[in-house]
Write an enzyme that holds these catalytic residues in place. Structure first.
Site, PDB file in Angstrom:
ATOM      1  N   SER A 274      35.408   0.852   3.390  1.00  0.00           N
ATOM      2  CA  SER A 274      34.581   0.026   3.908  1.00  0.00           C
ATOM      3  C   SER A 274      34.062   0.944   5.052  1.00  0.00           C
ATOM      4  O   SER A 274      34.379   2.237   5.654  1.00  0.00           O
ATOM      5  CB  SER A 274      34.093  -1.149   4.171  1.00  0.00           C
ATOM      6  OG  SER A 274      32.702  -1.695   4.315  1.00  0.00           O
TER       7      SER A 274
ATOM      8  N   ASP B 181      25.823   0.206  -3.687  1.00  0.00           N
ATOM      9  CA  ASP B 181      26.285  -0.663  -2.415  1.00  0.00           C
ATOM     10  C   ASP B 181      25.440   0.328  -0.940  1.00  0.00           C
ATOM     11  O   ASP B 181      25.265   1.653  -1.511  1.00  0.00           O
ATOM     12  CB  ASP B 181      27.711  -0.058  -2.691  1.00  0.00           C
ATOM     13  CG  ASP B 181      28.823  -0.525  -1.530  1.00  0.00           C
ATOM     14  OD1 ASP B 181      28.056  -1.060  -0.583  1.00  0.00           O
ATOM     15  OD2 ASP B 181      29.686  -0.200  -0.928  1.00  0.00           O
TER      16      ASP B 181
ATOM     17  N   ASP C  40      27.030  -5.197  -4.989  1.00  0.00           N
ATOM     18  CA  ASP C  40      27.927  -3.974  -5.264  1.00  0.00           C
ATOM     19  C   ASP C  40      29.185  -3.430  -4.051  1.00  0.00           C
ATOM     20  O   ASP C  40      29.916  -2.508  -4.332  1.00  0.00           O
ATOM     21  CB  ASP C  40      26.842  -3.199  -5.131  1.00  0.00           C
ATOM     22  CG  ASP C  40      26.366  -2.908  -6.405  1.00  0.00           C
ATOM     23  OD1 ASP C  40      26.333  -4.447  -7.981  1.00  0.00           O
ATOM     24  OD2 ASP C  40      25.219  -2.442  -6.958  1.00  0.00           O
ATOM     25  N   HIS C  41      29.262  -3.857  -2.799  1.00  0.00           N
ATOM     26  CA  HIS C  41      30.249  -3.554  -1.900  1.00  0.00           C
ATOM     27  C   HIS C  41      31.095  -4.471  -2.362  1.00  0.00           C
ATOM     28  O   HIS C  41      31.899  -4.406  -1.635  1.00  0.00           O
ATOM     29  CB  HIS C  41      29.332  -3.651  -0.097  1.00  0.00           C
ATOM     30  CG  HIS C  41      30.393  -3.080   0.293  1.00  0.00           C
ATOM     31  ND1 HIS C  41      31.021  -1.707   0.582  1.00  0.00           N
ATOM     32  CD2 HIS C  41      30.912  -3.848   1.594  1.00  0.00           C
ATOM     33  CE1 HIS C  41      31.421  -1.359   1.829  1.00  0.00           C
ATOM     34  NE2 HIS C  41      31.623  -2.607   1.866  1.00  0.00           N
TER      35      HIS C  41
END
Length: 392
Positions: free
Chosen positions: A268, A327, A379-380
């Site tokens: 991230s 994501d 999806d992250h």
């Protein structure tokens, strides 16, 4: 300016957003293993080694306008498919909490199936799509696991290498230092593995949940080492808060272990900081080169403009970025704002073994760009069945 408010399920991007809102004029405060001190701009910091001018030359590849059309192209194509099958993206966008940068936060149940996206061996600008080998998938999984360890409070700031993912991927790991900043909550650590002959520099990403988020600002800041390059102002500011804490430590480890390689990774926001750190190391440390320095990011956002992306490509530093299915984070800031991904993309299309690699070192319309604007925040949170954002 883009805004969205709370998400009822899944994570917010609270720390990511705080960095997106953080301008280069913010006053950075950082500390190493509990101590605190004031950091200044990495590009102006006399305490850091000087830039190596030959490693900061602007890229000769100027790219083309089509490089910034990969995402808009697929957004139009997939939106047309969606609406022709009875969907209504306009109604989804009426509430600010449904879209960010034109991307969906929560996937509509009637979104175009992912099976319609790019397939292996399909041609695109600058490369092709190939299936990842078992060995490659194992490598991508390893770095997803290592990136996840930064979320463990026992690791940062606890200095203990005893979490599940810690022992699984680097059982002999020794934490050399941890670092944290108070303003943007930038965190990470330097780790050494003598068995793997590797020095790891790992950045923590986002880990705040269910928070209200508004007014994300996608501001550029000049990337001073390279003429014409620009990067996200908040990402750069948050990175600069900790560079003094880790840089001399990596140098000391290289002096003590000159044959070891250096790997920089993060999930991230940590992926954005990992890319900036990898470039900083290359630009200032002559002992590092494409032979012993690599960058692996997991669900990282776009960091800079095309000149920055082409510069990263021109360095020859191996840069692999992994994206899980839909994501949303790798699609912000949007291409339409002038941002472009460098790096070879490995896209987890389904499960943990169906992974495609877009071989171009600049993003194309294939791999994860093929599914926009139908992205998902969920999806992250998981890569190769490894929880990202929490210590499990």
């Amino acid at each position: 300016m883009v805004s969205f408010i709370s998400i009822s399920q899944g994570v917010s991007l609270c720390l990511l957003v705080s960095s997106m809102m953080l301008g280069s004029s913010a006053v950075p405060v950082s500390g190493k293993s509990g101590s605190s001190n004031t950091a200044v701009s990495a590009s102006d910091n006399a305490a850091l080694p000087p830039l190596i001018s030959s490693r900061c030359a602007p890229p000769s590849n100027k790219g083309s306008k089509s490089d910034l059309q990969a995402e808009p192209y697929n957004m139009q194509k997939n939106t047309e498919w969606y609406e022709s099958h009875g969907g209504n993206l306009t109604s989804i966008g009426k509430r600010d909490d449904n879209l960010v940068g034109g991307m969906t936060l929560d996937l509509p149940s009637d979104a175009p199936p992912i099976s319609l996206s790019s397939s292996t061996n399909s041609a695109s600008d600058g490369g092709k799509v190939v299936a990842a080998t078992t060995a490659q998938i194992q490598e991508f999984t390893k770095y997803a696991g290592i990136a996840a360890t930064a979320y463990c409070r026992s690791v940062v700031p606890g200095n203990k290498w005893d979490c599940v993912q810690c022992q699984k991927w680097v059982p002999d790991g020794k934490i050399i230092t941890t670092f944290t900043s108070l303003l943007s909550d930038t965190n990470g650590y330097v780790l050494r593995s003598d068995k793997q002959k590797t020095i790891y520099l790992v950045f923590r990403g986002t880990n705040s949940f269910r928070s209200a988020i508004t007014d994300i600002v996608f501001n550029f800041s000049d990337y001073k080492p390279v003429k014409g390059a620009k990067v996200h102002a908040g990402f750069l500011s948050s990175y600069e808060q900790v560079v003094n804490d880790y840089f001399p430590v990596v140098q000391e480890q290289l002096t003590a272990h000159p044959t070891y390689k250096v790997i920089v990774t993060g999930h991230s926001l940590g992926g954005a900081q990992a890319l900036l750190a990898g470039m900083d190391l290359y630009q200032r440390e002559p002992r590092l080169s494409p032979k012993n320095l690599s960058i692996f990011t997991v669900g990282g956002p776009r960091v800079g403009n095309p000149t920055f992306a082409y510069y990263v490509e021109s360095t020859g530093i191996p840069f692999q970025r992994t994206v899980h299915k839909r994501d949303i984070v790798p699609h912000v800031p949007p291409q339409s704002f002038g941002f472009l991904h460098p790096g070879v993309e490995s896209w987890i299309k389904s499960g943990t073994s169906n992974v495609q690699i877009c071989t171009s070192e600049i993003e194309t319309k294939d791999c994860s760009n093929s599914i926009v604007p139908f992205t998902s925040i969920l999806d992250h949170l998981s890569y190769f069945d490894i929880n990202e954002g929490s210590c499990l």
